[in-house]
Write a protein that holds these residues in place. Structure first.
Motif, short mmCIF file in Angstrom:
data_model
loop_
_atom_site.label_atom_id
_atom_site.label_comp_id
_atom_site.label_asym_id
_atom_site.label_seq_id
_atom_site.Cartn_x
_atom_site.Cartn_y
_atom_site.Cartn_z
N ILE B 28 5.37 -3.99 -4.01
CA ILE B 28 6.74 -3.55 -3.79
C ILE B 28 7.31 -2.93 -5.07
O ILE B 28 8.25 -2.15 -5.05
CB ILE B 28 7.60 -4.74 -3.29
CG1 ILE B 28 8.60 -4.26 -2.25
CG2 ILE B 28 8.28 -5.47 -4.43
CD1 ILE B 28 9.27 -5.38 -1.51
N TRP B 83 7.04 -1.02 3.99
CA TRP B 83 8.38 -1.08 3.37
C TRP B 83 9.38 -1.79 4.28
O TRP B 83 10.41 -2.29 3.80
CB TRP B 83 8.88 0.31 3.01
CG TRP B 83 8.29 0.80 1.72
CD1 TRP B 83 7.34 1.78 1.56
CD2 TRP B 83 8.57 0.30 0.41
NE1 TRP B 83 7.02 1.92 0.23
CE2 TRP B 83 7.76 1.03 -0.50
CE3 TRP B 83 9.42 -0.69 -0.10
CZ2 TRP B 83 7.78 0.79 -1.89
CZ3 TRP B 83 9.43 -0.92 -1.48
CH2 TRP B 83 8.63 -0.18 -2.34
N LYS B 86 10.30 -5.17 3.11
CA LYS B 86 10.98 -5.32 1.82
C LYS B 86 12.04 -6.43 1.82
O LYS B 86 12.08 -7.25 0.91
CB LYS B 86 11.63 -4.00 1.40
CG LYS B 86 12.40 -4.09 0.09
CD LYS B 86 12.75 -2.73 -0.45
CE LYS B 86 13.81 -2.79 -1.56
NZ LYS B 86 13.51 -3.80 -2.61
#
Lengths: 114, 114
Positions: B28, B83, B86
DNA sequence: TGCAATAGGTACTTTAAAGTGCCTGTCTCC
DNA sequence: GGAGACAGGCACTTTAAAGTACCTATTGCA
């Protein structure tokens, strides 16, 4: 003295494993009796349920309330500290739903009804 | 045909286990080479690292880019789908930090320096 | 009177996750 | 010319997680 290379490992130690997140996702909907939890998780064994509940209790994220009556009644609920996991649990649940939808066609992931 | 009793089980299948969340927390922060990941996770074995990366790739959350050069160079990064994790990863990391602080006194949880 | 529901405990076994050790190949650096 | 960096593969073993089976006790109900 437990040592972590990265803080997230500490979180995984509390909510890792096959059952803890599932149990917490049920308790986020409200206080539940042992038998209710058992019915919500048809494939968990009595032993695993008790064991995981004990560990979650030891970590301070859930609370165990025993009613002195017969037949026995025990209720489990999130503690204030447990509620601090709400954001994580909510987004995990939401992501799981999206993942099932995404892979419905090709990988045939299905949510059991009932 | 995988069946889940509750959607969150689908999420656990993708990011469950001892290493996947840790790997994703590193990715990340940006694209990483295999050797960088290995150095970030001193206790992971080569085999586990590769294995977990393969599984994450198969689930579409990370991408593997091979540079045709010698010595070999391989880079891993989150996909768009990756993503979407996240929020989960961020809150897991944050919770882990708080949990370490909370239990520093009594249970002696410590974050390794370096 | 004997079974179901309630909430477990405990010993043992199975299975899946994780770890070990040794192998590939090429290039650079000393 | 041997060592190390690089990114693995593969067979095997270990260990930890999970599951099975059988035990406790009390009450109400058919």
């Amino acid at each position: 003295m437990k040592k972590y290379n990265i803080p997230v490992e500490a979180a995984l130690e509390v909510i890792g494993g096959k059952w803890k997140v599932v149990i917490l996702c049920h308790l986020i909907k409200g206080t539940k009796r042992t038998s209710e939890l058992k019915r919500s998780m048809p494939t968990i064994t009595q032993k695993m349920l008790t064991q995981q509940l004990r560990e979650l209790e030891a970590d301070g994220v859930i609370e165990r309330k025993i009613y002195q009556q017969i037949p026995p009644k025990v209720e489990y609920s999130l503690t204030d500290y447990g509620w601090s996991l709400k954001e994580i649990l909510d987004s995990l649940c939401a992501w799981g739903e999206k993942h099932i939808e995404r892979n419905y066609e090709d990988k045939s992931l299905v949510l059991m009804e009932g």
